[in-house]
Design a protein around this motif. Structure first.
Motif, PDB file in Angstrom:
ATOM      1  N   LEU A 122     -18.002 -49.044  69.319  1.00 15.65           N
ATOM      2  CA  LEU A 122     -17.760 -48.604  67.943  1.00 15.65           C
ATOM      3  C   LEU A 122     -17.140 -49.746  67.140  1.00 15.65           C
ATOM      4  CD1 LEU A 122     -16.085 -45.152  68.764  1.00 15.65           C
ATOM      5  CD2 LEU A 122     -18.526 -45.665  68.506  1.00 15.65           C
ATOM      6  N   ARG A 139     -14.376 -44.949  61.614  1.00 19.29           N
ATOM      7  CA  ARG A 139     -15.137 -45.712  62.584  1.00 19.29           C
ATOM      8  C   ARG A 139     -16.607 -45.372  62.458  1.00 19.29           C
ATOM      9  NH1 ARG A 139     -18.667 -42.593  65.491  1.00 19.29           N
ATOM     10  NH2 ARG A 139     -17.671 -40.798  66.508  1.00 19.29           N
ATOM     11  N   THR A 183     -16.885 -41.276  61.526  1.00 20.77           N
ATOM     12  CA  THR A 183     -15.744 -40.380  61.450  1.00 20.77           C
ATOM     13  C   THR A 183     -14.720 -41.062  60.577  1.00 20.77           C
ATOM     14  OG1 THR A 183     -16.125 -39.555  63.694  1.00 20.77           O
ATOM     15  CG2 THR A 183     -13.977 -39.127  62.720  1.00 20.77           C
ATOM     16  N   TYR A 184     -14.110 -40.301  59.673  1.00 23.64           N
ATOM     17  CA  TYR A 184     -13.126 -40.863  58.753  1.00 23.64           C
ATOM     18  C   TYR A 184     -11.775 -40.182  58.921  1.00 23.64           C
ATOM     19  CZ  TYR A 184     -17.119 -42.813  56.172  1.00 23.64           C
ATOM     20  OH  TYR A 184     -18.254 -43.500  55.810  1.00 23.64           O
ATOM     21  N   LEU A 222     -13.991 -51.101  68.773  1.00 21.68           N
ATOM     22  CA  LEU A 222     -13.270 -49.945  69.313  1.00 21.68           C
ATOM     23  C   LEU A 222     -14.010 -49.420  70.529  1.00 21.68           C
ATOM     24  CD1 LEU A 222     -11.263 -47.523  69.144  1.00 21.68           C
ATOM     25  CD2 LEU A 222     -12.731 -46.568  67.365  1.00 21.68           C
ATOM     26  N   GLY A 227     -14.333 -46.437  72.802  1.00 24.50           N
ATOM     27  CA  GLY A 227     -13.967 -45.038  72.637  1.00 24.50           C
ATOM     28  C   GLY A 227     -13.704 -44.306  73.931  1.00 24.50           C
ATOM     29  N   PRO A 228     -12.982 -43.208  73.860  1.00 27.87           N
ATOM     30  CA  PRO A 228     -12.538 -42.462  75.039  1.00 27.87           C
ATOM     31  C   PRO A 228     -13.654 -41.757  75.802  1.00 27.87           C
ATOM     32  CG  PRO A 228     -11.965 -41.282  73.052  1.00 27.87           C
ATOM     33  CD  PRO A 228     -12.475 -42.629  72.623  1.00 27.87           C
ATOM     34  N   SER A 285     -11.696 -44.593  78.669  1.00 27.28           N
ATOM     35  CA  SER A 285     -10.698 -45.582  78.304  1.00 27.28           C
ATOM     36  C   SER A 285     -10.747 -45.762  76.791  1.00 27.28           C
ATOM     37  CB  SER A 285     -10.974 -46.906  79.014  1.00 27.28           C
ATOM     38  OG  SER A 285      -9.949 -47.843  78.759  1.00 27.28           O
ATOM     39  N   ASN A 286      -9.721 -46.369  76.230  1.00 27.91           N
ATOM     40  CA  ASN A 286      -9.655 -46.505  74.779  1.00 27.91           C
ATOM     41  C   ASN A 286      -8.822 -47.698  74.384  1.00 27.91           C
ATOM     42  OD1 ASN A 286      -7.911 -44.901  72.126  1.00 27.91           O
ATOM     43  ND2 ASN A 286      -9.927 -45.813  72.001  1.00 27.91           N
ATOM     44  N   TRP A 287      -9.444 -48.613  73.629  1.00 30.27           N
ATOM     45  CA  TRP A 287      -8.698 -49.775  73.139  1.00 30.27           C
ATOM     46  C   TRP A 287      -9.404 -50.352  71.928  1.00 30.27           C
ATOM     47  CZ3 TRP A 287     -12.492 -53.295  73.810  1.00 30.27           C
ATOM     48  CH2 TRP A 287     -13.308 -53.183  74.953  1.00 30.27           C
ATOM     49  N   ILE A 288      -8.701 -51.214  71.183  1.00 33.02           N
ATOM     50  CA  ILE A 288      -9.228 -51.851  69.984  1.00 33.02           C
ATOM     51  C   ILE A 288      -9.063 -53.360  70.151  1.00 33.02           C
ATOM     52  CG2 ILE A 288      -9.086 -52.054  67.480  1.00 33.02           C
ATOM     53  CD1 ILE A 288      -7.713 -49.309  67.428  1.00 33.02           C
ATOM     54  N   ASP A 289     -10.192 -54.052  70.316  1.00 28.99           N
ATOM     55  CA  ASP A 289     -10.151 -55.491  70.539  1.00 28.99           C
ATOM     56  C   ASP A 289     -11.561 -56.060  70.580  1.00 28.99           C
ATOM     57  OD1 ASP A 289     -10.060 -57.766  73.057  1.00 28.99           O
ATOM     58  OD2 ASP A 289      -8.535 -57.940  71.482  1.00 28.99           O
ATOM     59  N   TRP A 329     -10.029 -58.082  66.935  1.00 31.58           N
ATOM     60  CA  TRP A 329      -9.914 -57.774  65.522  1.00 31.58           C
ATOM     61  C   TRP A 329     -10.507 -58.910  64.698  1.00 31.58           C
ATOM     62  CZ3 TRP A 329      -6.365 -53.728  63.533  1.00 31.58           C
ATOM     63  CH2 TRP A 329      -5.861 -52.906  64.558  1.00 31.58           C
TER      64      TRP A 329
END
Lengths: 122, 110
Positions: A33, A50, A59-60, A99, A101-102, A106-110, A112
Protein backbone atom coordinates in the motif's frame (compact mmCIF):
# COMPACT_ATOMS: atom_id res chain seq x y z
CA UNK A 1 17.32 0.54 -3.19
CA UNK A 2 13.71 0.93 -2.19
CA UNK A 3 12.74 4.58 -2.30
CA UNK A 4 9.87 6.98 -2.67
CA UNK A 5 10.61 10.32 -4.34
CA UNK A 6 8.09 13.12 -3.99
CA UNK A 7 7.45 16.16 -6.14
CA UNK A 8 8.77 19.57 -5.15
CA UNK A 9 7.42 22.32 -2.94
CA UNK A 10 4.28 24.15 -4.03
CA UNK A 11 2.94 27.63 -3.34
CA UNK A 12 -0.74 28.08 -4.10
CA UNK A 13 -3.62 30.46 -3.45
CA UNK A 14 -6.81 29.51 -1.60
CA UNK A 15 -9.33 27.95 -3.96
CA UNK A 16 -6.72 26.61 -6.35
CA UNK A 17 -6.31 22.94 -7.13
CA UNK A 18 -3.16 20.91 -6.59
CA UNK A 19 -1.80 17.43 -7.19
CA UNK A 20 1.45 16.23 -5.64
CA UNK A 21 3.17 13.00 -6.57
CA UNK A 22 5.14 10.14 -5.05
CA UNK A 23 7.17 7.80 -7.28
CA UNK A 24 8.15 4.41 -5.95
CA UNK A 25 11.12 2.40 -7.15
CA UNK A 26 13.19 -0.61 -6.18
CA UNK A 27 10.29 -2.89 -5.20
CA UNK A 28 7.08 -4.45 -6.52
CA UNK A 29 4.90 -1.33 -6.53
CA UNK A 30 1.60 -3.22 -6.50
CA UNK A 31 2.64 -5.48 -3.61
CA UNK A 32 2.40 -2.76 -0.95
CA UNK A 33 0.00 0.00 0.00
CA UNK A 34 0.94 3.67 -0.23
CA UNK A 35 -0.09 6.01 2.57
CA UNK A 36 -0.09 9.80 2.92
CA UNK A 37 0.71 11.60 6.16
CA UNK A 38 0.41 15.31 6.97
CA UNK A 39 2.63 17.27 9.31
CA UNK A 40 1.57 20.83 9.96
CA UNK A 41 4.27 23.31 11.01
CA UNK A 42 5.59 22.40 14.44
CA UNK A 43 2.99 19.67 14.88
CA UNK A 44 2.76 15.88 14.82
CA UNK A 45 2.06 13.28 12.17
CA UNK A 46 -1.52 12.80 10.97
CA UNK A 47 -2.61 9.76 8.96
CA UNK A 48 -4.61 10.89 5.93
CA UNK A 49 -5.37 7.77 3.97
CA UNK A 50 -4.01 4.93 1.91
CA UNK A 51 -4.32 3.37 -1.51
CA UNK A 52 -3.77 -0.15 -2.79
CA UNK A 53 -1.95 0.26 -6.12
CA UNK A 54 -3.07 -3.18 -7.28
CA UNK A 55 -6.74 -2.16 -7.49
CA UNK A 56 -6.76 1.57 -6.62
CA UNK A 57 -8.98 0.95 -3.57
CA UNK A 58 -8.71 3.68 -0.95
CA UNK A 59 -9.39 4.27 2.72
CA UNK A 60 -9.37 7.74 4.26
CA UNK A 61 -9.19 9.13 7.74
CA UNK A 62 -12.54 10.69 8.67
CA UNK A 63 -10.61 13.94 9.20
CA UNK A 64 -9.61 14.07 5.52
CA UNK A 65 -12.45 12.19 3.79
CA UNK A 66 -14.02 14.37 1.12
CA UNK A 67 -11.29 17.01 1.22
CA UNK A 68 -8.47 15.16 -0.54
CA UNK A 69 -8.26 12.43 -3.15
CA UNK A 70 -5.61 9.73 -3.28
CA UNK A 71 -4.99 8.06 -6.63
CA UNK A 72 -2.36 5.98 -8.36
CA UNK A 73 -0.98 5.25 -11.82
CA UNK A 74 0.64 1.87 -11.45
CA UNK A 75 2.01 1.97 -14.99
CA UNK A 76 4.47 4.63 -13.82
CA UNK A 77 4.61 3.48 -10.16
CA UNK A 78 3.36 6.82 -8.95
CA UNK A 79 0.80 7.76 -6.32
CA UNK A 80 -0.89 11.13 -6.02
CA UNK A 81 -2.53 13.33 -3.41
CA UNK A 82 -4.81 16.02 -4.75
CA UNK A 83 -7.02 18.87 -3.65
CA UNK A 84 -9.73 20.47 -5.79
CA UNK A 85 -9.96 23.64 -3.70
CA UNK A 86 -7.14 24.45 -1.32
CA UNK A 87 -7.59 26.25 1.99
CA UNK A 88 -4.97 28.07 4.02
CA UNK A 89 -5.26 25.32 6.64
CA UNK A 90 -3.93 22.82 4.07
CA UNK A 91 -0.47 24.33 4.41
CA UNK A 92 1.94 21.73 5.70
CA UNK A 93 4.47 19.05 4.93
CA UNK A 94 3.06 15.97 3.24
CA UNK A 95 4.81 12.61 3.31
CA UNK A 96 4.06 9.53 1.28
CA UNK A 97 5.28 6.17 2.52
CA UNK A 98 5.10 2.48 1.73
CA UNK A 99 2.65 0.71 4.04
CA UNK A 100 2.74 -3.01 4.75
CA UNK A 101 -0.76 -3.86 5.80
CA UNK A 102 -1.95 -6.22 8.54
CA UNK A 103 -3.64 -8.60 6.12
CA UNK A 104 -0.26 -10.31 5.87
CA UNK A 105 0.14 -10.63 9.63
CA UNK A 106 2.45 -7.65 10.09
CA UNK A 107 2.24 -3.87 9.84
CA UNK A 108 4.83 -1.17 9.26
CA UNK A 109 5.47 2.04 7.31
CA UNK A 110 8.79 2.21 5.47
CA UNK A 111 10.41 3.88 3.62
CA UNK A 112 9.11 7.42 3.67
CA UNK A 113 9.38 9.97 0.92
CA UNK A 114 11.34 13.16 1.57
CA UNK A 115 8.16 15.22 2.02
CA UNK A 116 6.47 17.88 -0.09
CA UNK A 117 5.92 21.31 1.46
CA UNK A 118 2.62 22.89 0.47
CA UNK A 119 2.04 26.55 1.22
CA UNK A 120 -1.41 28.03 0.67
CA UNK A 121 -1.54 31.80 1.02
CA UNK A 122 -3.33 34.68 -0.60
CA UNK B 1 -10.73 8.95 15.32
CA UNK B 2 -8.64 10.63 18.02
CA UNK B 3 -4.86 10.69 18.10
CA UNK B 4 -3.19 8.24 20.45
CA UNK B 5 -2.01 9.86 23.68
CA UNK B 6 1.72 10.31 24.22
CA UNK B 7 3.55 12.49 26.73
CA UNK B 8 4.62 15.76 25.12
CA UNK B 9 8.18 15.40 26.33
CA UNK B 10 10.56 13.12 28.16
CA UNK B 11 14.19 13.56 29.06
CA UNK B 12 17.13 11.54 30.28
CA UNK B 13 20.87 11.67 30.70
CA UNK B 14 23.32 9.77 28.50
CA UNK B 15 23.42 6.11 29.46
CA UNK B 16 20.05 6.16 31.18
CA UNK B 17 16.83 4.50 30.01
CA UNK B 18 13.56 6.20 29.19
CA UNK B 19 10.11 4.93 28.31
CA UNK B 20 7.51 6.64 26.13
CA UNK B 21 3.90 5.56 26.51
CA UNK B 22 1.21 5.50 23.83
CA UNK B 23 -2.37 5.10 25.03
CA UNK B 24 -5.30 4.31 22.80
CA UNK B 25 -8.47 2.27 23.02
CA UNK B 26 -9.71 -1.23 22.32
CA UNK B 27 -10.45 -0.01 18.76
CA UNK B 28 -6.79 0.56 18.02
CA UNK B 29 -3.84 -0.21 20.34
CA UNK B 30 -5.72 -2.69 22.49
CA UNK B 31 -7.40 -4.54 19.64
CA UNK B 32 -4.36 -6.19 18.01
CA UNK B 33 -0.54 -6.19 17.91
CA UNK B 34 -0.06 -3.78 14.99
CA UNK B 35 1.67 -0.94 16.81
CA UNK B 36 4.78 0.67 15.35
CA UNK B 37 7.14 3.47 16.39
CA UNK B 38 8.91 6.15 14.35
CA UNK B 39 11.80 8.48 15.11
CA UNK B 40 11.93 11.91 13.49
CA UNK B 41 14.87 14.27 13.65
CA UNK B 42 14.21 17.95 12.83
CA UNK B 43 13.73 18.55 9.13
CA UNK B 44 13.88 14.85 8.31
CA UNK B 45 11.42 12.17 7.31
CA UNK B 46 10.35 9.72 10.01
CA UNK B 47 12.41 6.56 10.47
CA UNK B 48 10.87 3.19 11.20
CA UNK B 49 12.11 1.84 14.60
CA UNK B 50 9.69 -0.81 15.95
CA UNK B 51 6.82 -2.77 14.40
CA UNK B 52 4.20 -5.27 15.57
CA UNK B 53 4.61 -3.95 19.14
CA UNK B 54 8.08 -5.35 19.84
CA UNK B 55 9.92 -6.27 16.63
CA UNK B 56 12.97 -4.38 15.40
CA UNK B 57 13.68 -3.95 11.71
CA UNK B 58 17.13 -4.73 10.44
CA UNK B 59 19.62 -1.99 11.27
CA UNK B 60 17.85 -0.60 14.33
CA UNK B 61 19.85 -0.77 17.54
CA UNK B 62 18.79 -3.28 20.19
CA UNK B 63 18.73 -0.34 22.62
CA UNK B 64 15.23 0.25 21.25
CA UNK B 65 12.46 -2.06 22.45
CA UNK B 66 8.68 -2.09 22.47
CA UNK B 67 5.94 -3.59 24.59
CA UNK B 68 2.21 -3.40 25.15
CA UNK B 69 -0.23 -3.90 27.98
CA UNK B 70 -3.93 -3.50 27.33
CA UNK B 71 -4.58 -0.23 25.52
CA UNK B 72 -1.08 1.18 26.17
CA UNK B 73 2.03 0.53 24.12
CA UNK B 74 5.49 1.62 25.20
CA UNK B 75 8.85 2.37 23.61
CA UNK B 76 11.93 1.99 25.78
CA UNK B 77 15.32 3.36 24.83
CA UNK B 78 18.20 2.13 26.94
CA UNK B 79 21.74 3.50 27.10
CA UNK B 80 20.62 6.93 25.87
CA UNK B 81 22.89 8.59 23.34
CA UNK B 82 22.93 12.12 22.02
CA UNK B 83 21.65 11.11 18.61
CA UNK B 84 18.53 9.64 20.23
CA UNK B 85 17.32 13.20 20.77
CA UNK B 86 14.36 13.43 18.40
CA UNK B 87 10.59 13.27 18.21
CA UNK B 88 9.00 9.84 18.57
CA UNK B 89 5.60 8.78 17.26
CA UNK B 90 3.57 5.66 17.83
CA UNK B 91 1.17 4.43 15.17
CA UNK B 92 -1.60 1.85 15.41
CA UNK B 93 -3.83 0.07 12.97
CA UNK B 94 -7.40 0.97 13.88
CA UNK B 95 -11.02 0.05 13.29
CA UNK B 96 -12.27 0.56 9.75
CA UNK B 97 -8.92 -0.37 8.20
CA UNK B 98 -7.46 2.97 9.14
CA UNK B 99 -4.34 4.01 11.00
CA UNK B 100 -3.80 6.57 13.74
CA UNK B 101 -0.65 8.26 15.06
CA UNK B 102 0.16 9.44 18.53
CA UNK B 103 0.64 13.13 19.16
CA UNK B 104 4.40 12.71 19.38
CA UNK B 105 6.95 12.90 22.19
CA UNK B 106 10.02 15.11 22.19
CA UNK B 107 12.99 13.30 23.72
CA UNK B 108 15.70 15.50 25.18
CA UNK B 109 19.06 13.99 26.08
CA UNK B 110 20.39 16.13 28.92
Amino acid sequence: EVQLVQSGAEVKKPGESLRISCKGSGYGFTNYLITWVRQMPGKGLEWMGRIDPSDSSTTYSPSFQGHVTISVDKSITTAYLQWSSLEASDSGLYFCARLFGPQYGSNWIDPWGQGTLVTVSS
Amino acid sequence: QSALTQPASVSGSPGQSITISCTGTSSDVGGHDFVSWYQQHPGKAPKFMIYDVNKRPSGVSDRFSGSKSGNTASLTISGLQGDDEADYYCCSYAIGSTWVFGGGTKLTVL
